[in-house]
Write an enzyme that holds these catalytic residues in place. Structure first.
Site, PDB file in Angstrom:
ATOM      1  N   ASP A   1       0.434 -12.287 112.196  1.00 13.60           N
ATOM      2  CA  ASP A   1       1.361 -11.506 111.390  1.00 13.60           C
ATOM      3  C   ASP A   1       1.656 -10.233 112.193  1.00 13.60           C
ATOM      4  O   ASP A   1       1.049  -9.989 113.244  1.00 13.60           O
ATOM      5  CB  ASP A   1       0.778 -11.201 110.006  1.00 13.60           C
TER       6      ASP A   1
HETATM    7  C1  NOJ Z   1       4.730  -9.062 107.650  1.00 11.50           C
HETATM    8  C2  NOJ Z   1       4.674 -10.130 106.601  1.00 11.50           C
HETATM    9  O1  NOJ Z   1       3.352 -10.231 106.092  1.00 11.50           O
HETATM   10  C3  NOJ Z   1       5.107 -11.499 107.096  1.00 11.50           C
HETATM   11  O2  NOJ Z   1       5.184 -12.366 106.005  1.00 11.50           O
HETATM   12  C4  NOJ Z   1       6.417 -11.401 107.825  1.00 11.50           C
HETATM   13  O3  NOJ Z   1       6.820 -12.669 108.243  1.00 11.50           O
HETATM   14  C5  NOJ Z   1       6.256 -10.457 108.992  1.00 11.50           C
HETATM   15  N1  NOJ Z   1       5.887  -9.142 108.501  1.00 11.50           N
HETATM   16  C6  NOJ Z   1       7.527 -10.339 109.832  1.00 11.50           C
HETATM   17  O4  NOJ Z   1       8.502  -9.685 109.121  1.00 11.50           O
END
Ligand code: NOJ
Length: 732
Positions: A258
């Site tokens: 993530d």
């Molecule tokens: C953080 C989020 O938890 C995730 O779901 C997302 O895909 C990423 N950021 C990228 O935006």
């Protein structure tokens, strides 16, 4: 391209790569500004494998030209983004799509999203979110399919099929990246990013199955979660990523962190520093690092870690292979650029709005309908009052996780009603009260173009009086209440389930008028209405681009609600968590009295949803009274439409195991079928229960088992179904 060709091409390329170029393929960076010199230089140097956030086709092409023409080996970039419930055409939020229990429309929705994403030059979406959510305080339950692993698995697979098609590289499709691996939905206290402590039985039986289903459907990517799982950060969790995902499940795609979650291995006081975080993540099985900036990257230091032996060449190569294979399969070496002539036609395709409207109509859940308050009879109405701070907010109608929407084409509830009946009756509007802002602003609100809706600031007391006057002067009041879009989603957890601001006062004042009050709830968690009882309650979620049109069709009976709740709708925050699939325990009959101050059951059970028709379930039978371990059994039931309009019902099958090597929940969903019946029509629904549905992870045996036992089955319209039968499972 077959596997052999892909692996030959990957190996030939890998043999030419330096450690820096290998590490570069494992680096994904955010890029927020066009023509960013720092990112461009990194791409030209071969230090970048993927970029996220860029959506301007010209900028995507510019970066791709740099990668292909200026980097030494000319390896194309992979462009990823969060295409969660549509790109330009916004579909209902994912939990709403799940509430349709209709796998075809869920798949069709993501086919549209994929087409629009691919048209602008994206190759990969960070979706679906397949985290099971059992705590409505957690804002991200809006992105998933709710609390149940069986429904969650079906929804996960349907979305992957929609995004990817039958194989990676299909025209007009994108790589799907189910997330967040794993257990993110079990955040302590429902606080986003907090630790998850999950028993192995819960992990195996509840949290992991939707991931497995997504992988079985072919998902090419998996995103690792932020939080610690049972004390080990998910992004650096070797057991999770390598032992389970890659070895046990044979996942051949690639994993991504993530945003900055590899760096967070240090935040979690797990890794010593950023370089150590990179080492620990790679060694755990994390192939690509998603990093906010080049500066914060842990994978940029992998060449040095390789030189000192902290990571092996084999481990590094395995990760690089997985990413190169994906680029070959996507056809990027042959076709790296965007066909910019097609973009507008695809994004403006009217057929996409038709699918979005059908999806919205199928997602609505009718929670209450006293004296058949709905559908409204337009021949008998002279005036309607549309009231509420969300009734005319295009931005809120779309929900969270949208970036490339068009507010001007978004149909609000007020707009939808006006378009449909404005020519034949008076439609008046009042916001009723002000939608309060969040106490702590969301970081999404600060992103360019993502400001929350401008709020109509009203004097609440005066406006409630005006709304009451309006209702009194009208034949019916349509009230649109709930949470603003930035009150749910990432970093949008909440310690209350109340209607924000003075909305409860508004609701009660309108009910007190004695006029018919239809409450439309715009929300993605069970809101606590404190016993207020309007004539009808329709949960419309955040219904997307065509939301208002879908609402109007439903209010006036041109669409019949058939959605069913994908979670238990708790009475109050104090009951949380309250999964329907709980364990049976001491004094089971007293369950309703476990709290002395309120009923123990949910307001509306998992699977619940009314229709304008009614249905009867009858003649439940099993194909045999005894089945051998490993054998399948067929369960059938007759469903009759006892109402006066054609309508869709979702027949649900639950099982309960009477005894075995471990205790099992009081009931668990194991099958469902949507069927559309004309008035008076009866259909026989068949469910096949195989050994898979009767097998579970036994905490006692610490393995998958199917027990010799008696299985009770309950079939009906929701998880409170009472029609039951049973069969025995014996060794052959
Ligand atoms: C953080 C989020 O938890 C995730 O779901 C997302 O895909 C990423 N950021 C990228 O935006």
């Amino acid at each position: 391209m077959n596997d052999k060709v892909v692996s030959e091409r990957v190996n030939a390329l890998l043999a030419q790569m330096t450690p820096e170029e290998k590490a570069g393929q494992l680096c994904q960076f955010f890029s927020f500004t066009p023509n960013d010199v720092a990112i461009t230089d990194e791409v030209a140097a071969g230090h970048v494998g993927s970029i996220l956030v860029v959506r301007d086709p010209a900028e995507l092409d510019r970066l791709q030209h740099v990668a292909v023409e200026q980097s030494r080996l000319g390896i194309p970039l992979l462009f990823g983004f969060d295409v969660i419930h549509g790109l330009r055409t916004i579909f209902p939020v994912p939990i709403a799509m799940a509430a349709s229990w209709d796998m075809e429309i869920i798949e069709a929705g993501q086919v549209v999203a994929a087409a629009e994403a691919r048209a602008i030059g994206l190759h990969w979406t960070f979706a679906p979110m397949v985290d099971i959510a059992r705590d409505p305080r957690w804002g991200r339950m809006v992105e998933g399919a709710g609390e149940d692993p069986h429904l969650g698995s079906a929804v996960a697979a349907a979305q992957v099929r929609g995004f990817q098609g039958s194989a990676i590289g299909e025209a007009g499709r994108v790589i799907s990246g189910p997330k967040h691996f794993a257990g993110y939905g079990a955040a302590l206290g429902g606080r986003d990013y907090d630790e998850a402590e999950i028993s192995d039985s819960e992990l195996r039986n509840i949290y992991l199955p939707p991931f497995k289903a997504a992988i079985d459907a072919g998902a090419g990517n998996i995103m690792c979660a932020y939080m610690t799982l049972n004390g080990v950060p998910a992004t650096g969790n070797h057991w999770l990523i390598t032992d389970v995902l890659k070895r046990e499940w044979g996942f051949t795609g690639f994993t991504v962190s993530d945003a900055n979650s590899a760096y967070d291995l240090a935040t979690h006081n797990f890794a010593k520093d950023s370089a150590d975080a990179g080492v620990r993540a790679l060694n755990a099985g994390l192939d690509m690092e998603m990093s906010l900036s080049v500066k914060s990257s842990c994978y940029a230091s992998l060449p040095q870690s390789l030189a000192v032996g902290a990571v092996s060449e084999n481990t590094l190569d395995d990760a690089v292979r997985r990413i190169l294979a994906m680029k070959f399969r996507m056809g990027l070496f042959e076709n790296p650029y965007v066909d910019q002539t097609q973009v507008n036609a695809v994004l403006g395709n009217p057929a996409h709005r038709v699918v979005a409207q059908e999806a919205a109509e199928k997602s609505f859940v009718l929670l209450r309908n006293e004296n058949k308050a709905l559908p409204l009879d337009r021949t008998k109405l002279g005036s309607i009052a549309v009231i509420g701070p969300l009734a005319d907010s295009a931005r809120d109608t779309l929900g969270p996780w949208v970036f490339d929407h068009d507010l001007a084409e978004t149909v609000t509830v007020l707009q939808g009603i006006t378009d449909k009946v404005g020519g034949e009756m008076q439609v008046a509007y009042s916001p009723g009260v002000t939608m309060i802002p969040r106490l702590n602003p969301s970081f999404f609100d600060a992103l360019p173009g993502l400001q929350p809706a401008a709020r109509v600031e009203v004097d609440d007391d005066a406006e409630i009086l005006r709304a009451v006057e309006l209702a009194n002067a009208s034949d019916c009041a349509i009230l649109v209440l709930g949470e603003a879009q930035n009150m749910i989603g990432e970093a949008a957890s909440r310690s209350s389930l109340d209607l924000p601001g003075r909305q409860q006062d508004l609701l009660e004042a309108l009910i007190a008028t004695g006029k018919p009050v239809i409450l439309l709830l715009m929300s993605a968690r069970p809101l606590d209405l404190k016993g207020a009882a309007p004539d009808a309650i329709l949960n419309i979620w955040y219904p997307g681009t065509q939301g208002g049109a879908a609402v109007a069709n439903t209010l006036f009976g041109d669409a019949v609600p058939g959605g069913k709740l994908p979670f238990n709708w708790v009475r109050s925050i104090g009951q949380v968590p309250l999964p329907y699939a709980h364990m049976k325990t001491h004094q089971p009959k007293e369950r309703e009295n476990r709290y002395w101050n309120e009923q123990g059951s949910a307001s509306y059970p998992f699977g619940f949803g009314l229709s304008y028709a009614t249905f009867a379930y009858d003649n439940l039978r099993v194909s045999k009274p005894v089945v051998a371990l490993g054998e399948a059994i067929t369960v059938s039931v007759d469903v009759t439409n006892t109402g006066s309009c054609a309508a869709t019902e979702v027949a649900q099958l639950y099982i309960h195991q009477r005894y075995g090597s471990a205790a099992r929940p009081v009931r668990e969903l194991k099958g469902f079928k949507r069927l559309t019946l004309s008035p008076g029509e009866t259909q026989t629904v068949e469910f096949v229960l195989t050994a898979k549905e009767l097998t579970y992870w036994s905490a006692a045996v610490r393995d998958w088992v199917q027990d010799e036992t008696i299985i009770d089955i309950m079939v009906g319209a929701d998880s409170a179904a009472t029609l039951s039968a049973s069969f025995e499972v014996r060794a052959p």
